[in-house]
Design a protein around this motif. Structure first.
Motif, mmCIF file in Angstrom:
data_model
loop_
_atom_site.group_PDB
_atom_site.id
_atom_site.type_symbol
_atom_site.label_atom_id
_atom_site.label_comp_id
_atom_site.label_asym_id
_atom_site.label_seq_id
_atom_site.Cartn_x
_atom_site.Cartn_y
_atom_site.Cartn_z
ATOM 1 N N ASN A 57 56.553 135.199 -8.535
ATOM 2 C CA ASN A 57 55.884 133.967 -8.968
ATOM 3 C C ASN A 57 54.356 134.040 -8.857
ATOM 4 O OD1 ASN A 57 58.243 132.525 -9.712
ATOM 5 N ND2 ASN A 57 58.639 132.033 -7.565
ATOM 6 N N ASP A 58 53.819 135.225 -9.120
ATOM 7 C CA ASP A 58 52.365 135.402 -9.133
ATOM 8 C C ASP A 58 52.063 136.715 -9.843
ATOM 9 O OD1 ASP A 58 49.640 135.005 -8.682
ATOM 10 O OD2 ASP A 58 50.002 134.239 -6.657
ATOM 11 N N PHE A 59 50.764 137.017 -9.987
ATOM 12 C CA PHE A 59 50.374 138.237 -10.687
ATOM 13 C C PHE A 59 49.197 138.907 -9.979
ATOM 14 C CE2 PHE A 59 47.508 140.483 -13.510
ATOM 15 C CZ PHE A 59 48.351 141.363 -14.146
ATOM 16 N N GLY A 60 49.310 140.212 -9.758
ATOM 17 C CA GLY A 60 48.168 141.014 -9.357
ATOM 18 C C GLY A 60 47.617 140.789 -7.969
ATOM 19 N N VAL A 61 48.250 139.912 -7.158
ATOM 20 C CA VAL A 61 47.688 139.654 -5.835
ATOM 21 C C VAL A 61 47.877 140.846 -4.902
ATOM 22 C CG1 VAL A 61 47.929 137.159 -5.974
ATOM 23 C CG2 VAL A 61 49.820 138.523 -5.116
ATOM 24 N N ASN A 62 48.702 141.812 -5.305
ATOM 25 C CA ASN A 62 48.865 143.036 -4.510
ATOM 26 C C ASN A 62 47.507 143.668 -4.238
ATOM 27 O OD1 ASN A 62 50.934 142.618 -6.713
ATOM 28 N ND2 ASN A 62 52.152 143.814 -5.247
ATOM 29 N N TYR A 63 46.667 143.669 -5.256
ATOM 30 C CA TYR A 63 45.360 144.314 -5.146
ATOM 31 C C TYR A 63 44.455 143.600 -4.150
ATOM 32 C CZ TYR A 63 41.001 146.542 -6.574
ATOM 33 O OH TYR A 63 39.830 147.238 -6.579
ATOM 34 N N LEU A 64 44.638 142.289 -4.023
ATOM 35 C CA LEU A 64 43.783 141.517 -3.135
ATOM 36 C C LEU A 64 44.163 141.706 -1.669
ATOM 37 C CD1 LEU A 64 43.649 138.185 -5.169
ATOM 38 C CD2 LEU A 64 42.053 140.110 -5.242
ATOM 39 N N ILE A 65 45.390 142.185 -1.433
ATOM 40 C CA ILE A 65 45.839 142.422 -0.061
ATOM 41 C C ILE A 65 45.622 143.904 0.236
ATOM 42 C CG2 ILE A 65 47.762 142.190 1.550
ATOM 43 C CD1 ILE A 65 49.008 140.200 -0.449
ATOM 44 N N GLN A 66 44.479 144.221 0.816
ATOM 45 C CA GLN A 66 44.085 145.618 0.967
ATOM 46 C C GLN A 66 44.920 146.395 1.982
ATOM 47 O OE1 GLN A 66 41.361 147.454 -0.846
ATOM 48 N NE2 GLN A 66 42.299 145.847 -2.089
ATOM 49 N N SER A 67 45.771 145.703 2.727
ATOM 50 C CA SER A 67 46.669 146.406 3.643
ATOM 51 C C SER A 67 47.912 146.926 2.923
ATOM 52 C CB SER A 67 47.109 145.480 4.785
ATOM 53 O OG SER A 67 47.784 144.336 4.274
ATOM 54 N N LEU A 68 48.062 146.565 1.631
ATOM 55 C CA LEU A 68 49.206 147.030 0.850
ATOM 56 C C LEU A 68 48.810 148.226 -0.010
ATOM 57 C CD1 LEU A 68 50.819 143.701 -0.443
ATOM 58 C CD2 LEU A 68 51.627 145.177 1.394
ATOM 59 N N PRO A 69 49.673 149.214 -0.155
ATOM 60 C CA PRO A 69 49.381 150.352 -1.046
ATOM 61 C C PRO A 69 49.447 149.924 -2.504
ATOM 62 C CG PRO A 69 51.619 150.510 -0.195
ATOM 63 C CD PRO A 69 50.976 149.364 0.525
ATOM 64 N N PHE A 70 48.558 150.452 -3.316
ATOM 65 C CA PHE A 70 48.500 150.137 -4.743
ATOM 66 C C PHE A 70 48.773 151.409 -5.540
ATOM 67 C CE2 PHE A 70 46.643 149.653 -8.883
ATOM 68 C CZ PHE A 70 46.758 148.313 -9.209
ATOM 69 N N GLY A 71 49.729 151.347 -6.453
ATOM 70 C CA GLY A 71 50.040 152.503 -7.294
ATOM 71 C C GLY A 71 51.352 152.294 -8.015
ATOM 72 N N GLY A 72 51.674 153.219 -8.931
ATOM 73 C CA GLY A 72 52.866 153.076 -9.756
ATOM 74 C C GLY A 72 53.874 154.184 -9.554
ATOM 75 N N VAL A 73 54.902 154.141 -10.388
ATOM 76 C CA VAL A 73 55.949 155.161 -10.382
ATOM 77 C C VAL A 73 56.125 155.678 -11.805
ATOM 78 C CG1 VAL A 73 57.157 154.130 -8.435
ATOM 79 C CG2 VAL A 73 57.799 153.453 -10.745
ATOM 80 N N LYS A 74 56.966 156.701 -11.928
ATOM 81 C CA LYS A 74 57.225 157.336 -13.236
ATOM 82 C C LYS A 74 55.884 157.778 -13.854
ATOM 83 C CE LYS A 74 59.981 153.827 -14.525
ATOM 84 N NZ LYS A 74 60.975 153.033 -15.268
ATOM 85 N N GLU A 75 55.648 157.492 -15.116
ATOM 86 C CA GLU A 75 54.424 157.973 -15.767
ATOM 87 C C GLU A 75 53.216 157.068 -15.507
ATOM 88 O OE1 GLU A 75 54.719 159.180 -19.821
ATOM 89 O OE2 GLU A 75 56.623 160.223 -19.531
ATOM 90 N N GLY A 84 47.121 154.895 1.449
ATOM 91 C CA GLY A 84 45.885 155.285 0.786
ATOM 92 C C GLY A 84 44.961 156.062 1.698
ATOM 93 N N LEU A 85 44.898 155.672 2.977
ATOM 94 C CA LEU A 85 44.063 156.392 3.942
ATOM 95 C C LEU A 85 44.598 157.801 4.182
ATOM 96 C CD1 LEU A 85 43.360 153.574 6.554
ATOM 97 C CD2 LEU A 85 41.760 154.538 4.878
#
Length: 294
Positions: free
Chosen positions: A200-218, A229-230
């Motif tokens: 029920n939201d979008f993109g807030v993952n990026y705002l929480i810097q304690s969470l890893p950001f990245g994708g899977v597959k291609e 990330g560290l």
């Protein structure tokens, strides 16, 4: 981290609030077409449940048609009062036009846009809405990087069909799932193959810097932010040290050169049984085999 491609998808279930979802779609889809928001390319595909699709389209299409496109800076006679800008690369205009043409030829419905904006000087592509997108269309398999809203129908409001359609793609950066039932949204989110998911939201993952950001597959590999990330900035290596002083690893005679084939094979197989068998009886058989082969 290597971000090969983006692909953020958006799921609107039949029990979601269209007012809330539409406002977020308008914010995070059409204006954000070139990887300018949280390291991704905005929303690429929208999965809308069949029972609400007609209402969704009748609400969203006029909003897209009303978008103001032009130069975002107040220069050269422009007032900068726009909602949507231009493409960065000239060749991308032809790529997007080809994707839209392929989709329409294969049965997609074009509600607005779908072509270069001839009323403006520059690399402008009209904000576009396409519905009835199917897996056989290039636009459902390739990244668009343009102001194209691709609406995929989830037949019979089926959560299972939704998951199948969502995961039938080579990309998987992030996903947003909207539903009045958080439990249902979480269940859908857990089944989606993506590097991130937001309920029920979008993109807030990026705002929480304690969470890893990245994708899977291609959509890439590795992560930034968070402990993961560290660690990516560190040199990882394995170090083994004898724990008991004076105890050293030695090579058992049966597998020390020159090796007697039968004895060495029996010793090796017995050692594997002892080390890796889950059954206590197999481990005992391994011990007996080691004694016999020694």
């Amino acid at each position: 981290m290597a971000k090969i491609a983006g692909e953020w998808l958006f799921v609107a279930s039949n029990c979601c609030s269209l007012f809330a979802t539409n406002s977020r779609i308008m914010t995070y889809k059409i204006p954000l077409t070139n990887c300018v928001f949280p390291g991704n390319s905005g929303v690429e595909r929208l999965f809308v449940y069949e029972s609400i699709q007609s209402k969704f389209l009748s609400s969203i299409v006029p909003k897209v048609q009303a978008l103001r496109q032009g130069v975002p800076n107040a220069v050269c006679g422009n007032d900068g009062n726009v909602d949507c800008g231009a493409m960065i690369m000239p060749a991308q205009l032809d790529i997007i036009e080809g994707l839209v043409k392929d989709a329409v030829e294969k049965g997609a419905k074009l509600h607005c846009g779908g072509k270069k904006n001839s009323s403006l000087q520059g690399q402008f592509f009209e904000p576009t809405v396409l519905s009835d997108i199917t897996p056989g269309m290039r636009i459902s398999k390739e990244e668009v990087f343009g102001p194209i809203m691709c609406v995929v129908t989830v037949p019979n409001d089926s959560d299972d069909d939704c998951i199948h359609l969502v995961n039938d793609c080579d990309f998987g950066l992030g996903a947003s799932v909207y539903s009045a039932s958080q439990k249902r949204a979480q269940k859908l989110g857990n089944a989606i193959r993506s590097g991130m998911v937001t309920i029920n939201d979008f993109g807030v993952n990026y705002l929480i810097q304690s969470l890893p950001f990245g994708g899977v597959k291609e959509s890439g590999f590795g992560r930034f932010a968070g402990p993961e990330g560290l660690r990516a900035c560190c040199l990882e290596r394995s170090v083994v040290i004898d724990r008991i002083p004076g105890v050293r690893t030695s090579i058992p005679p049966p597998i020390n050169y020159p090796i007697e084939a039968k004895q060495g094979l029996n010793f090796g197989m017995s050692l594997m049984k002892l080390m890796y068998s889950e059954s206590i009886f197999s481990k005992l058989a391994g011990i007996i085999g080691l004694i016999k082969s020694s």
